[in-house]
Write a protein that holds these residues in place. Sequence first.
Motif, short mmCIF file in Angstrom:
data_model
loop_
_atom_site.label_atom_id
_atom_site.label_comp_id
_atom_site.label_asym_id
_atom_site.label_seq_id
_atom_site.Cartn_x
_atom_site.Cartn_y
_atom_site.Cartn_z
N GLN A 43 18.38 2.39 -26.27
CA GLN A 43 17.39 3.16 -26.99
C GLN A 43 16.47 2.23 -27.76
N PRO A 44 15.24 2.24 -27.65
CA PRO A 44 14.30 1.40 -28.42
C PRO A 44 14.25 1.86 -29.88
N VAL A 45 14.12 0.85 -30.84
CA VAL A 45 14.06 1.15 -32.27
C VAL A 45 12.64 1.55 -32.63
N PRO A 46 12.53 2.65 -33.33
CA PRO A 46 11.17 3.09 -33.70
C PRO A 46 10.55 2.08 -34.65
N PRO A 47 9.26 1.89 -34.66
CA PRO A 47 8.56 0.95 -35.58
C PRO A 47 8.82 1.29 -37.04
N SER A 86 11.97 -3.82 -45.72
CA SER A 86 11.75 -3.48 -47.13
C SER A 86 13.05 -3.55 -47.92
N ALA A 87 14.14 -3.03 -47.33
CA ALA A 87 15.44 -3.06 -48.02
C ALA A 87 15.92 -4.48 -48.21
N PHE A 88 15.72 -5.34 -47.19
CA PHE A 88 16.16 -6.73 -47.28
C PHE A 88 15.39 -7.48 -48.37
N ALA A 105 10.47 -1.35 -40.36
CA ALA A 105 9.78 -1.52 -41.65
C ALA A 105 10.72 -1.21 -42.81
N GLU A 106 11.52 -0.13 -42.62
CA GLU A 106 12.46 0.21 -43.70
C GLU A 106 13.51 -0.88 -43.90
#
Length: 401
Positions: free
Chosen positions: A18-22, A30-32, A26-27
């Motif tokens: 399953q491909p990861v949504p863009p 941001s968390a990192f 981003a989330e």
Amino acid sequence: MIEPETKARGGEVMPAAQPVPPSGVAEMKSAFVGLMQDLTEFRQGISNQLKAQEEKLTMLDRKTAFAGRPALSVTAETEVPHQKAFEGYLRSGNEEALRSLDLETKGMTTTSEGVLVDQVTSEAIQSVLQSTSSIRSIATVVHVEANSYDVLVDHEDMGFTWANETATLTDSTTPQISRIPINLHELSALPKVSQRLLDDSAFDIENWLAGRIGENFARAEAEAFINGDGVDKPRGFLTHPMIDNDSWSWGNLGYVFTGAAGDFSSTNASDAIIELVYALGSRYRANASFVMNSKTAGAVRKMKDADGRFLWSDGLAAGEPSRLMGYPVLISEKMPDIAPGVAAIAFGDFAAGYTIAERPDLRVLRDPFSAKPHVLFYATKRVGGDVSDFAAIKLLKFDIS
């Protein structure tokens, strides 16, 4: 929409990745970034707290050091000027520095004058007196300000009774108190040194003077505390009346016999030592010591008991006294040699049996005129001594019973 399928090597059908949504990428970024910022702030906070704590400890150390400086200064002001002034007096006879410190330059008695010895030199002299083979090392020493010292001895037991709750109590008998006066006498020493040596700054005048005075005083005291007649000197314990211990009474020193005139018994030589030990009361034996000279010690250390064991044992460590039947031995050359009718060995609790009274001050008078080109130093102190408990000391007399 139907997801594409792939076939694995075994023919099984596997679902496609399953491909990861863009928006999810981003989330995560941001968390990192937020986590890294939180860690940086936490580390910076810890660093600031440690730095503040270190600054507080540094300031506390500085305050403690600063608070301690006045005490050191006070000590220096009270001791060093006196010591320097005393050294100046010894080298050149300069009393002006002593007077400027409001120090007493005249003695407290009418028979001597001098300058009070500084504390360092006085302690050095006392250490010499304590380290020598003298009764001082095992006797009781008291410091007094008067010219005499009274020892009060209660040599009788106070009466007592057993009673119950209703019985009438009777008065106890009053104990008899003996008063033993110890007069203080002036002890002096007169060391001398050349003025040329005094002018040499490398010459340690205070240590030299302390050593010479201490040696002279120690020899005089060792003789007086044993054989002194009490006339212008302490009274030695061997000058008191002696009596057979079987008929002992207060005011006398009890003795036991060896069984041979001027020697130990040829059959049971060790029996005399054993009898001497048990002639002393049990309450005195725990702190008792033998006193004899080197010649007598040479004869005693050859003795063996019935099982062939030596009665004498050397000290286990440096500085420890030798022991005879487990009791320490003080070797004093002022004790008499073995001879017919002579009490050459003493055994007792000398802390209870002999008291030395002395004044703590020691004075020195500089005399540059009487022995030119030498300078004399007239050192004086006041000391006395006498038996304070006649039951605490027993003697071994070399004679036939």
